[in-house]
Motif scaffolding. Structure first.
Motif: not given
Length: 736
Positions: A181-187, A199-204, A215-222
Motif C-alpha cells: 500500500q503506497w502513496r502515489v500522485n501523478f504530476w 496533480s491528480w491528488a489535490a495539493i493545498r 493518493a493511496t495506491l492499492t492492489g500491488l500483490e506478489g
C-alpha cells in the motif's frame, strides 16, 4: 456576462481529488515502452482522471485534460500519461541530457513506497521521453542529483503528448509485504504564460507535508523488493601534463605517463530491506570541473555539491541541518562500503571509507583554513525513525582517523516534530572530540592564530579538545503567513571532521517573517513581502554582528519573478566596528519562452574589505547572471557571469569576474558533445573542457574528453598553457 456565469458555474461544480484511492491491477498482456499505448497490457488498466491545478490557481479546474494509466507485472510498474493540449505546437520539448528537462513540459509519477511521508521518488519525463528524476526527503527537500534506472518514451500527438514509462521493482525500495500500500500522485508541469502545475491528488499550499496529501495506491500483490545484484566495472585512462614551475613557463611542460585504472562497484538489495554497496579503487573524478566562484573577499572555505553516484543511496538519511556529513570530504578513497536498512519507519545507514588524500578543515570565529591530511579511515553511522505526520527522531555518529595521527569524532541527536498541522520544531544537539595531527608543517602560515580564549592554536601540534554544537528552529509554513526562528551555536572547539562546518565560536539567532498574497485575475500571480532579523555573538559575550533585511518578491505572468531587497548590518570584524552597512539588491528570473531563460541579480552597497592587512569599509557591486539559450531543441548554451568589485577611499581594492559557458550538442538521447569554457579574470586563467559522452543510463556510459588550462603572464610572456589532461572512461552496469 453569460460566459462569465458559465465559467463560474463550471468552477463551482469542480471537485478536486482529496486523498483519493486507486486500485491497480496486473497487466493483461505485454507492454513495450515505445510511446504507443495500443499494447494489450494497457487494456482495462486503472486510470486517474480529474487532475487539479496546483499552481498558479490553487485547487482549480485546469485548462487542459490529463489522464494517467497504471498497471504492473512481476518485474515492472508501468505508467502512461496522456497530456492533452489544444495547441500541440506550444509544447516545450527538448532533445537534451538526462535531468535537464525542467524547462520543458514534463509529467510522471510521484511515489512514497513506505507510505510515511518521509521520502519519495519523483519519476518524470518530457514529451520526447527524456528522463528527469528527483528524490524528496523529509527535512531535506528535493535532490536533483538522484538517479535510478527506468525506461521511458514519449511522442507529441495531434491532441498533446503521450509519455510511457516502466519502473523496475529492482530500482525501487519498498517493504517486504505480500500486499503493498503506497502513496502515489501523478504530476504534470505545463510552462506557458504561467508555469502551470497539475496533480491528480489535490495539493493545498498551506500544508507543509506534500506527500501526506497524495493518493493511496492499492492492489500491488506478489511483488518482492531486493534480490537484485548490480555490478559496475569501470576502466579509466588519463594522461596529464603540467608546467615544471607554474611561475616560470619558460621551463616547459612535464608530461606524465598514461595512467590506467580499473575499479569495481557492487550493490545488492536484500528482501529484508538492507542494501549493501561497496566500491574498490573507484574513479571519483568529475568529468566537469566545479564552476569557479568569486572568493577574493571570502574568509570561509567553499563547499560544492556531491555528484558522485556512489553517495546517492542513503543521501536522504545522512543529511542534517548542521553539516556533520560532507561526502566530498571522502576525496580519493581506495575502498568504501555502505549499508542502508529501511524497515517500516526506521532507517539505519553506515558508510565507511579508506581515503588516500583527506582534506582537513579548521573552523574559526572569523575565518577557516584548509589543509591536506593524507590517508584516513572514516566510519559514519546514522539512524532515523519517523513518526506521526512529518516528524522524525535521529542519531548520528561519525569518526575519522588519520594515518599519521589525529582525528575526530562527532555524536548527536536530531529531530523534527510537527504539530498543529503548519508548525514544526527542529533540533540538533552534537558533541565533538578532536585530536590534531602533530605536524605543524601542514598548517604553515597559521602558527600565531589562536582560539578559545587563546587556550589553543590553529597550528597542528597534537592538541586534544572537545566541543558542542546546537541548532533549534521553530517554523510555521502556512498558505499566507510563514515564519522561521532559528538558533545555532557551536563552541570554539567544535569540529566536524567528516562534515563541513566552516565556522564555530558563535551563537547565531535569526527570525524570518513572510507573507504570501495571491491576486486573482491579475498580471501578478503572487506577492511576497519578507523581513529578516539576525544577531551573532561569540562565547565571550561580544556581539559580532546584527542586521535587518526587507525583501519584496513578485511572481508575474510570463514565468517571470522579480525581487527587491534592502539590508543594513553592523559587524565587529578583526576588532574593528563597522556600523550601518547598507546594501540594495534587485533580481529577475524569467523563462518566458522555450528558447531563452535568464537569471540576473545585482547588489550594490557598503561592505567590509576582509582580505586586506587592515579591514576597510568600502562600496562594492556584485553581479550574478546566467542564461539558458536553446536555438534548436538539440543545442543549448548556458553562459554565466559572476562579477565583484570593491572600492574604498577612492582606491580599488579588487575588481574582476568569472565568465563561463557550457554548450551542449545532443545528437541522440544517448550521445552528446559538451564544451565548457571558463575565464577567471582574477587569476587571468582560461580553461577549456570538451567532452563526448554516450550514456545508456546513469550507470552505463562511455566518455572521452580533455581539459586544457592557460594563464596570462605579464608581458612579454603572454598566454601560456599551464596544464593539460586527456581522459577516457568506460563503465557498464550489470544487473541480475
Amino acid at each position: 456576462m453569460l460566459l462569465a456565469l458559465a465559467l463560474l458555474l463550471q468552477t463551482a461544480e469542480f471537485q478536486p481529488n482529496l486523498k483519493p484511492t486507486l486500485a491497480v491491477t496486473r497487466a493483461s498482456g505485454l507492454i513495450s515502452i515505445d510511446g504507443d499505448l495500443s499494447d494489450a497490457g494497457w487494456k482495462g488498466v486503472a486510470r486517474a482522471t480529474n487532475f487539479t491545478e496546483v499552481k498558479p490557481r490553487e485547487l482549480s479546474r485546469p485548462d487542459v485534460d490529463t489522464e494517467a494509466w497504471i498497471t504492473y507485472d512481476d518485474k515492472n510498474l508501468y505508467v502512461a500519461i496522456l497530456a492533452r493540449d489544444p495547441d500541440p505546437s506550444s509544447i516545450r520539448s527538448s532533445l537534451t541530457d538526462r535531468d535537464a528537462i525542467f524547462q520543458d513540459d514534463f509529467a510522471g509519477i510521484l511515489l512514497d513506497t513506505y507510505g510515511d511521508g518521509s521520502w519519495g521518488y519523483y519519476l518524470l519525463a518530457n514529451p520526447k521521453g527524456i528522463q528527469g528524476d528527483l528524490r524528496f526527503a523529509l527535512g531535506r527537500g528535493e535532490d536533483t542529483r538522484f538517479d535510478i534506472i527506468y525506461k521511458s518514451a514519449g511522442r507529441i500527438t495531434t491532441e498533446g503528448y503521450v509519455i510511457e514509462m516502466a519502473f523496475p521493482f529492482a530500482s525501487l525500495r519498498f517493504p517486504d509485504r505480500p500486499v503493498q500500500q503506497w502513496r502515489v500522485n501523478f504530476w504534470r508541469t505545463r510552462p506557458r504564460s504561467s508555469e502551470q502545475e497539475l496533480s491528480w491528488a489535490a495539493i493545498r499550499r498551506g500544508d507543509p507535508c506534500e506527500p501526506c496529501q497524495w493518493a493511496t495506491l492499492t492492489g500491488l500483490e506478489g511483488i518482492r523488493p531486493g534480490g537484485a545484484l548490480e555490478l559496475i566495472p569501470a576502466a579509466v585512462a588519463t594522461q596529464s601534463s603540467a608546467l615544471h614551475e607554474e611561475d616560470n613557463p619558460a621551463l616547459g611542460m612535464n608530461n606524465g605517463r598514461i595512467d590506467r585504472q580499473l575499479s569495481l562497484t557492487g550493490k545488492y538489495s536484500f528482501k529484508s530491506g538492507i542494501t549493501t554497496e561497496a566500491t574498490l579503487n573507484p574513479d571519483f573524478s568529475q568529468v566537469e570541473s566545479d564552476a569557479s566562484r568569486v572568493d577574493v573577499n571570502t574568509t570561509f572555505a567553499l563547499s560544492y555539491p556531491e555528484r558522485r553516484p556512489f553517495f546517492q543511496e542513503g543521501g536522504d538519511i545522512f543529511g542534517t541541518n548542521m553539516s556533520v556529513i560532507y561526502t566530498r570530504g571522502i576525496n580519493d578513497p581506495l575502498a568504501a562500503v555502505k549499508l542502508i536498512q529501511r524497515t517500516g519507519r526506521t532507517s539505519i545507514a553506515y558508510l565507511g571509507a579508506r581515503d588516500d588524500h583527506s582534506p582537513l578543515l579548521i573552523p574559526l570565529e572569523e575565518r577557516s583554513y584548509t589543509a591536506s591530511g593524507g590517508r584516513s579511515v572514516s566510519n559514519i553511522l546514522r539512524a532515523r525513525r519517523t513518526f506521526g505526520r512529518n516528524s522524525f527522531l535521529g542519531a548520528i555518529l561519525t569518526d575519522r582517523r588519520l594515518q599519521g595521527g589525529g582525528g575526530g569524532s562527532v555524536a548527536g541527536i536530531d529531530g523534527q516534530i510537527a504539530f498543529a498541522k503548519v508548525y514544526q520544531l527542529e533540533f540538533q544537539l552534537l558533541g565533538s572530540q578532536s585530536r590534531e595531527p602533530d605536524d605543524p608543517s601542514l598548517t604553515t602560515g597559521v602558527d600565531t592564530v589562536t582560539f578559545d580564549r587563546r587556550k589553543h592554536t590553529a597550528r597542528f601540534d597534537g592538541e586534544t579538545f572537545t566541543g558542542f554544537g546546537q541548532h533549534t528552529s521553530l517554523e510555521r509554513s502556512g498558505r499566507t503567513w510563514s515564519f522561521d526562528i532559528d538558533y545555532y551555536g557551536s563552541t570554539p572547539t567544535f569540529r566536524t571532521d567528516n562534515g563541513f562546518e566552516t565556522r564555530n565560536g558563535l551563537r547565531r539567532t535569526n527570525m524570518n517573517q513572510r507573507l504570501n498574497f495571491y491576486p486573482k485575475e491579475s498580471f501578478i500571480e503572487r506577492i511576497t513581502p519578507e523581513v529578516n532579523l539576525y544577531r551573532n555573538w561569540n562565547f565571550e559575550g561580544t556581539r559580532k554582528a546584527q542586521g535587518f533585511r526587507a525583501e519584496l518578491q513578485a511572481q508575474l505572468k510570463g514565468q517571470t519573478e522579480v525581487g527587491l531587497e534592502y539590508s543594513t548590518d553592523d559587524e565587529l570584524y578583526r576588532g574593528v566596528a563597522f556600523e550601518g552597512l547598507d546594501r540594495f539588491q534587485v533580481g529577475v528570473e524569467t523563462a518566458f519562452s522555450q528558447t531563452f531563460r535568464l537569471e540576473l541579480q545585482v547588489e550594490h552597497g557598503e561592505r567590509i574589505g576582509r582580505n586586506v592587512t587592515n579591514p576597510t569599509l568600502g562600496t562594492g557591486t556584485d553581479i550574478e547572471a546566467s542564461a539558458t539559450i536553446r536555438p534548436t531543441s538539440f543545442i543549448s548554451f548556458q553562459p554565466s557571469l559572476e562579477y565583484s568589485d570593491l572600492k574604498a577611499g577612492g582606491q580599488k581594492l579588487f575588481s574582476g569576474y568569472v565568465l563561463r559557458n557550457r554548450a551542449n550538442l545532443q545528437f541522440t538521447r544517448e550521445l552528446f558533445l559538451r564544451l565548457v569554457v571558463e575565464y577567471d579574470d582574477f587569476d587571468r586563467a582560461l580553461s577549456i573542457e570538451p567532452l563526448l559522452t554516450y550514456r545508456v543510463n546513469p550507470f552505463t556510459l562511455v566518455y572521452v574528453g580533455s581539459s586544457r588550462d592557460y594563464r596570462e603572464y605579464d608581458s612579454p610572456t603572454g598566454w601560456k598553457r599551464t596544464a593539460t589532461q586527456y581522459f577516457a572512461k568506460f563503465q557498464y552496469l550489470i544487473r541480475r
